[in-house]
Design an enzyme around this catalytic site. Sequence first.
Site, PDB file in Angstrom:
ATOM      1  N   CYS A   1      17.388  30.896  75.097  1.00  0.00           N
ATOM      2  CA  CYS A   1      17.306  31.646  74.405  1.00  0.00           C
ATOM      3  C   CYS A   1      15.721  31.699  73.752  1.00  0.00           C
ATOM      4  CB  CYS A   1      18.566  31.384  73.322  1.00  0.00           C
ATOM      5  SG  CYS A   1      19.918  32.661  73.978  1.00  0.00           S
TER       6      CYS A   1
ATOM      7  N   THR B   1      21.558  47.598  61.813  1.00  0.00           N
ATOM      8  CA  THR B   1      20.957  46.078  61.579  1.00  0.00           C
ATOM      9  C   THR B   1      21.351  44.635  62.564  1.00  0.00           C
ATOM     10  OG1 THR B   1      23.728  45.326  61.569  1.00  0.00           O
ATOM     11  CG2 THR B   1      22.798  46.813  59.612  1.00  0.00           C
ATOM     12  N   GLY B   2      20.646  45.234  63.584  1.00  0.00           N
ATOM     13  CA  GLY B   2      20.350  44.187  64.120  1.00  0.00           C
ATOM     14  C   GLY B   2      21.218  43.013  65.199  1.00  0.00           C
ATOM     15  N   ASP B   3      22.588  44.004  65.195  1.00  0.00           N
ATOM     16  CA  ASP B   3      23.471  43.230  65.332  1.00  0.00           C
ATOM     17  C   ASP B   3      24.131  42.229  66.652  1.00  0.00           C
ATOM     18  OD1 ASP B   3      26.354  41.717  64.702  1.00  0.00           O
ATOM     19  OD2 ASP B   3      26.730  43.467  63.140  1.00  0.00           O
TER      20      ASP B   3
ATOM     21  N   ASP C   1      23.175  40.194  78.394  1.00  0.00           N
ATOM     22  CA  ASP C   1      22.565  39.092  77.872  1.00  0.00           C
ATOM     23  C   ASP C   1      21.656  37.929  79.036  1.00  0.00           C
ATOM     24  OD1 ASP C   1      21.091  36.287  76.433  1.00  0.00           O
ATOM     25  OD2 ASP C   1      22.436  36.424  74.768  1.00  0.00           O
TER      26      ASP C   1
ATOM     27  N   SER D   1      19.961  42.631  90.877  1.00  0.00           N
ATOM     28  CA  SER D   1      18.912  41.053  91.168  1.00  0.00           C
ATOM     29  C   SER D   1      18.079  42.128  91.631  1.00  0.00           C
ATOM     30  CB  SER D   1      19.503  40.991  92.432  1.00  0.00           C
ATOM     31  OG  SER D   1      20.013  41.333  93.652  1.00  0.00           O
TER      32      SER D   1
END
Length: 337
Positions: free
Chosen positions: A13, A47-49, A67, A140
């Site tokens: 990350c 709110t960028g949750d 992600d 992919s």
Amino acid sequence: MLRLTHYALGGGCACKIPAGELEAVLAGLTGLTVGAPQGDLLVGLDTGDDAAVVRISAGQAVVSTADFFTPVVDDPYDWGRIAAANALSDVYAMGGRPLVALNLLCWPREGLSYDVAGEVLRGGADIAAKAGCHLAGGHSVHGPEPLYGMAVTGMADPDRLMRNDAGRPGLPLSLTKPIGSGVLNNRHKATGETFPQAVEVMTALNADAAALATDAGVRCATDVTGFGLLGHLYKLARASGVTAELDAAAVPVIEGAWEAIRDGYVPGGSRRNLEWVAPHLDPGDAGEHTLLLLADAQTSGGLLIAGEIPGAPVIGRLTPRGDHPVVIRGTAAHLRV
């Protein structure tokens, strides 16, 4: 020996686009509704949750997230497990349970064997199975850096959601995993040293913590990932209109992380996190090492909960909004530098 981390500029990350830059990119998109959505959008961009949530009936909501990131460890199986646990975490952070996931894979097919890719996918599949989440295909592409993660769909009770804008003064702050994976992963990339204690933290699912929190009536939470504890705490405090007071000495730390900070293994992403939060932060007596660890870019970190659950240390509290959204109280004595 395969050094998978050497195929990537960043790691885990920590390879995220810096928070301040990302918010500038997204500035014109918040509050927009495209087309004619079915059901009610309960959580979107504003709110960028951690994930998007759409109500589909009186007692059901769909939770959707994606992600993926570059290798955070050299072992491909462990990387797959870490990336999958990290992707599933966004659903848990909203108070949901994952139902189905799709693999997202970018592979430099002329530089890395497909056998290695198979190990990455096997690690992801094992974590999905552990979570009771179906894994049903994916997508992919060929690219210069290996990337792996998942798109995950889950379900939640819309009346029991955990959101980053639901914090209220008086609530304690709890953290379900120790921090420090960023600096340990950076040391691993630089030296080849392995840190099984960090892998154990990063592969642990947040499922039990999420269930305990929702059953306890917690309605405000987020997971701690690439923007570090300080970054995600700032986003929660900003969205909720409160100040978060953090007791630095109470924050749990993975074994070896203090030493990695001391020896200079600080990812660029962690430094950028601190630069982003600094204008909104009262650091108190916290020294540079403490601040860098609190801003350390985590991969598959724990849940930051506005409430209390068994086994999670209380690391601070929410108060009425003051001069700064985030205030640090205290510091570890040996880190006053």
